[in-house]
Design a protein around this motif. Structure first.
Motif, PDB file in Angstrom:
ATOM      1  N   MET A 178       0.842  -1.244  -0.076  1.00  0.00           N
ATOM      2  CA  MET A 178       0.099  -0.096   0.112  1.00  0.00           C
ATOM      3  C   MET A 178       0.840   1.304   0.045  1.00  0.00           C
ATOM      4  N   GLN A 179       0.318   2.301  -0.514  1.00  0.00           N
ATOM      5  CA  GLN A 179       0.951   3.531  -0.786  1.00  0.00           C
ATOM      6  C   GLN A 179       0.168   4.899  -0.101  1.00  0.00           C
ATOM      7  N   LYS A 180       0.849   5.714   0.753  1.00  0.00           N
ATOM      8  CA  LYS A 180       0.202   6.808   1.233  1.00  0.00           C
ATOM      9  C   LYS A 180       0.239   7.844   0.419  1.00  0.00           C
ATOM     10  N   THR A 181      -0.970   8.692   0.350  1.00  0.00           N
ATOM     11  CA  THR A 181      -1.184   9.798  -0.834  1.00  0.00           C
ATOM     12  C   THR A 181       0.119  10.857  -0.219  1.00  0.00           C
ATOM     13  N   GLU A 182       0.500  11.597  -1.343  1.00  0.00           N
ATOM     14  CA  GLU A 182       1.295  12.611  -1.053  1.00  0.00           C
ATOM     15  C   GLU A 182       1.177  13.833  -0.122  1.00  0.00           C
ATOM     16  N   GLU A 183      -0.408  14.106  -0.053  1.00  0.00           N
ATOM     17  CA  GLU A 183      -0.642  15.417   0.754  1.00  0.00           C
ATOM     18  C   GLU A 183      -0.154  15.198   2.184  1.00  0.00           C
ATOM     19  N   GLY A 184       0.282  16.185   2.580  1.00  0.00           N
ATOM     20  CA  GLY A 184       0.551  16.310   3.947  1.00  0.00           C
ATOM     21  C   GLY A 184       1.929  16.580   4.172  1.00  0.00           C
TER      22      GLY A 184
END
Length: 445
Positions: free
Chosen positions: A291-297
């Motif tokens: 899984m990958q976490k979105t780039e936001e933040g």
């Protein structure tokens, strides 16, 4: 093998026409594997040594099958940290999670160290590996394997994942979760696990898996990747755990895993995941979800440890000048009477249960420095002035590993003992004899 009726009914439903082939796999012998330590040598270099009969594990470039009658754990190369003995399917999570040197990597359920040593080798000495296991007892085995592999840039811990989340939010580039599970995929390898299987265990494991996933979600930086793995076939512990997590965390998405080398697709809507079945591959059962976490933040900044002043580590600096051909640079830290070289970007760990903070160089007592076993294993032959390099055929190798004093003329003082150019440990040479400094708990038995 007599399998529980509840279990066989579930597997019939899961596998359909393939169920009979799955049962036939129990009549086959289990597969034995070892994974080469790429910090020490390449897979080709190890294979060219021709010490074992090897065939390649297709999903892990450092992995090899070996014949079950061979005993690689009773070989000096094992004590030199050249390889880790690992079930072939268990090599898949560490091979699939894309690791780059310089990254911050967490193995959250790390003991006894198979996947941690794999991740550490792939970092190639750059970045930070945090190897954690909630069991302090199991973490001791993890620590030994990390040190045996010569991994310099690791921190070994024993904390609940929720505690780590509090201290290290949005910190890691990559996280590996080898989650506690019911172990259905290991029934052929470990028949005793069949006796402890029941439906209540599945419910318990799924709850534990959910908690670990939640904690790790908060520790992964935006854009980072997380690999979840189990050694079970249960949908409740695999696809259900992942789908529940994705429902709670819209900022995560699945990354497809290539279906090659006998890997099968995940069930239902989670076809991007991978399942490993013993009737389709040369290995035991496994499940993988990337899984990958979105780039936001933004990635949170974490206060780094401060180092010691030069005057406080003078005994080590004198040792370095006399014994080493290199000058170590970085942040030196004293905990108790032990001196460590901290990994780059090391966060402050005060208040956490830490077994090792970086590379343990040795102990400092009464103005003297004595090098550690971990220091020896993290060095190469060319980095030390005084070396005693025995050939594999020399009987002094085994005698040294048993803790005996052995005869060897040469320059007096601290000496790195090697086999075929590969470090085993320290000795102090005096009067043509090597006074043995090999770690007591590591001795050949």
């Amino acid at each position: 093998m007599e399998l529980p009726i509840q279990y066989t009914e579930k597997m019939k439903k899961l596998l359909g026409d393939e169920y009979s082939k799955y049962l036939e796999s129990f009549e086959e012998s289990r597969y034995f594997g070892l994974r080469v330590n790429s910090l020490k040598l390449t897979p080709k270099m190890f294979r060219d040594k021709n010490v074992f009969s090897l065939t390649s594990v297709p999903w892990c470039r450092e992995g090899f099958y070996y014949a079950g009658e061979q005993r690689p754990s009773k070989h000096p190369y094992y004590h030199a940290g050249l390889y880790y003995l690992q079930e072939p399917s268990a090599m898949s999570p560490g091979a699939i999670l894309p690791i780059q040197p310089g990254e911050r990597v967490l193995d959250v359920c790390a003991a006894p160290g198979g996947k941690s040593t794999q991740l550490g080798a792939r970092l190639q000495g750059e970045g930070l590996l945090v190897a954690n296991d909630i069991s302090a007892g199991r973490a001791k085995a993890l620590l030994k394997n990390i040190e045996l592999f010569g991994i310099r840039n690791s921190v070994v811990m024993s904390e609940p994942p929720e505690r780590l989340k509090e201290r290290l939010p949005n910190f890691f580039d990559k996280i590996l979760i080898d989650a506690p599970c019911s172990g259905e995929g290991m029934f052929r390898k470990e028949p005793d696990m069949v006796k402890s299987w029941n439906e209540e265990m599945l419910v318990y494991c799924q709850k534990e898996q959910g908690g670990i996933l939640e904690a790790c979600a908060g520790m992964l930086r935006p854009g980072g990747m997380m690999l979840y793995s189990t050694c079970t076939f249960a949908v409740e512990e695999n696809e259900k755990s992942i789908s529940d997590f994705l429902e709670r965390h819209q900022e995560f998405s699945l990354v497809p895993i290539e279906k090659e080398n006998g890997f099968s697709a995940g069930m239902g809507a989670l076809a991007q995941c991978a399942r490993l079945y013993p009737h389709k591959i040369k290995g035991e059962g496994h499940f993988l979800a990337l899984m990958q976490k979105t780039e936001e933040g933004s990635q949170d900044l974490t206060l780094e440890e401060t180092g010691e002043k030069e005057k406080d580590i003078l005994p080590y600096l004198e040792f370095e000048k006399e014994v080493l051909k290199i000058k170590l640079s970085g942040t030196f830290k004293i905990f108790g009477d032990s001196l460590y070289l901290l990994p780059e970007g090391m966060p402050a760990m005060k208040g956490l249960r830490v077994l090792r903070t970086g590379w343990q160089l040795g102990t400092m007592k009464k103005g003297r420095f004595e090098p550690s076993q971990a220091f020896a294993m993290g060095l190469s032959q060319g980095e030390v002035t005084n070396v005693e390099d025995f050939s594999l055929a020399d009987d002094r190798v085994i005698r040294y590993l048993k803790g005996e004093t052995v005869e060897a003329d040469g320059k007096e003082g601290w000496t790195l003992v090697c086999v075929d150019g590969l470090p085993l440990g320290w000795a102090k040479r005096q009067g043509g004899r090597l006074k043995n400094k090999y770690a007591v708990g590591w001795k050949w038995e």
